[in-house]
Design an enzyme around this catalytic site. Structure first.
Site, PDB file in Angstrom:
ATOM      1  N   ASP A  69       0.819  -1.215   0.000  1.00  0.00           N
ATOM      2  CA  ASP A  69       0.000   0.000   0.000  1.00  0.00           C
ATOM      3  C   ASP A  69       0.852   1.263   0.000  1.00  0.00           C
ATOM      4  O   ASP A  69       2.029   1.254   0.374  1.00  0.00           O
ATOM      5  CB  ASP A  69      -0.953   0.008   1.204  1.00  0.00           C
ATOM      6  CG  ASP A  69      -0.239  -0.032   2.547  1.00  0.00           C
ATOM      7  OD1 ASP A  69       0.730  -0.815   2.684  1.00  0.00           O
ATOM      8  OD2 ASP A  69      -0.637   0.723   3.458  1.00  0.00           O
ATOM      9  N   GLU A 130       0.043  -1.347   5.605  1.00  0.00           N
ATOM     10  CA  GLU A 130       1.162  -1.017   6.497  1.00  0.00           C
ATOM     11  C   GLU A 130       1.038   0.416   6.985  1.00  0.00           C
ATOM     12  O   GLU A 130       1.320   0.739   8.130  1.00  0.00           O
ATOM     13  CB  GLU A 130       2.493  -1.220   5.760  1.00  0.00           C
ATOM     14  CG  GLU A 130       3.736  -1.175   6.646  1.00  0.00           C
ATOM     15  CD  GLU A 130       4.361   0.198   6.786  1.00  0.00           C
ATOM     16  OE1 GLU A 130       5.328   0.315   7.542  1.00  0.00           O
ATOM     17  OE2 GLU A 130       3.881   1.183   6.141  1.00  0.00           O
TER      18      GLU A 130
HETATM   19 ZN   LIG Z   1       6.819   2.089   4.128  1.00  0.00          ZN
END
Ligand SMILES: [Zn+2]
Length: 362
Positions: A69, A130
């Site tokens: 992401d 993340e």
């Molecule tokens: Zn990163």
């Protein structure tokens, strides 16, 4: 060894597939296609993380990890190259956080395949979300992983940067309830939630507590009007330490300050205390540290072992017993529209990662 043009080309292709946090599916499909073409097996866990394995090789499984992401504004990214540096067109982030890391992993796998390089069995994990606070790694069933050591390619700077530790972090979502009253007519009927918060705050050890611990209350909200005794105040803060015992103590001091102050004023406390991740610190003789240090020296880079102050997926891998270091993938000025990727740094980081992989072969 690294094919500079191919590495850059791969990166340019990857950043043009949108994958803001929570919307990684299209990017993940592309990665599955690429991994399978390189001879890896692939699986996707319930949370959407991608696990791919190169099962041949000698020695223990080595984890190579990055995240799929990117932060916003991160849709329709148009990379441009200027003077050896890759930028976005200024309207979005570049997405080098962390597609530079992902591109490096692909390049390493391609080189292993093309040149039959010595390597350990490799387990690639590409996480989702993340950037939302390590959600993918947090929700990853670590018992699925076979790796003993790991390399997370997700930090900034040129080659040589090795993060060998990470802090624990606790989050505090605090609601202090007093009692509302008219401030002019009946102040004695009120309990001032803002005053409770103020008193609790001055009792907290905010800032840098010691060389490995920090504490911050970052948000305060509350009150409704100048002439009303505030009935409710919200505080939002955190504590971090690379030492789990110190963090527990620090958190207890914060909780005590809130509880005692609220009780003394006759208010009410609602506290959400979230333990975010667990501290780790790899010793100098950890095989993965030695492999990265050796790789840097072999390539003429000065290895710098750094103590980490932030969270990466590596926190979760280490908590699961996989000794993992975080290394640079060349990314710079991340989470801004000025984000960029100096190609020399990018290639240097890829060289270090490749050598590290080769050094981990039994
Ligand atoms: Zn990163």
């Amino acid at each position: 060894m690294i094919n500079r043009d191919r590495l850059v080309q791969t990166f340019l292709e990857l950043v043009q597939i949108d994958s803001p946090s929570g919307e990684e599916a299209e990017f993940r499909e592309e990665m599955i296609r690429r991994f399978q073409a390189l001879g890896l097996t692939t699986e996707v866990d319930d949370y959407g993380n991608l696990i791919a394995r190169l099962e041949d090789g000698s020695g223990e499984y080595l984890l190579l990890s990055g995240h799929m992401d990117t932060v916003e504004p991160g849709r329709g990214i148009k990379p441009v190259i200027r003077d050896g540096v890759i930028y976005s067109d200024g309207a979005t982030v570049l997405g080098g956080d962390d597609k530079s890391g992902v591109a490096i992993i692909l390049e390493i796998l391609q080189l292993i395949k093309d040149h039959n390089l010595p390597h350990p069995p490799i387990e690639v994990v590409l996480t989702v979300e993340e950037e939302l606070g390590l959600q993918g790694a947090r929700n990853l069933d670590m018992s699925r992983l076979k790796s003993r050591w790991g390399l997370v390619l997700d930090t900034g700077g040129g080659p040589g940067k090795i993060t060998r530790s990470g802090p624990s972090a606790d989050k505090f979502l605090v609601t202090i309830k007093g009692r509302g009253a008219h401030a002019g007519l009946r102040p004695e009927a009120g309990v001032n939630a803002l005053a409770i918060a103020a008193e609790a705050l001055v009792r907290m050890p905010l800032g840098r507590v010691d060389y490995e611990s920090t504490c911050n209350m970052g948000v305060i909200e509350g009150g409704t009007a100048r002439n009303a005794v505030p009935a409710e105040v919200h505080l939002f803060g955190e504590a971090r330490s690379r030492n789990n015992d110190k963090l527990a103590l620090l958190s207890q001091i914060i909780i005590n300050a809130l509880e005692q102050t609220t009780a003394r004023w006759g208010g009410e406390l609602e506290l959400e205390h979230v333990h975010n991740y667990k501290a780790y610190r790899l010793p100098d003789d950890a095989p993965i540290i030695q492999a990265v240090v050796k790789a840097n020296k072999e390539l003429g880079y000065e290895p710098v072992l750094r103590e980490g102050g932030g969270g990466t997926d590596g926190n979760h891998y280490n908590a699961a017993g996989i000794q993992t270091v975080t290394v640079s993938s060349g990314q710079a000025a991340v989470h801004t529209v000025d984000e960029h990727l100096p190609i020399d740094d990018f290639v240097g980081c890829a060289e270090v990662a490749l050598k590290t992989v080769m050094n981990m072969a039994a």
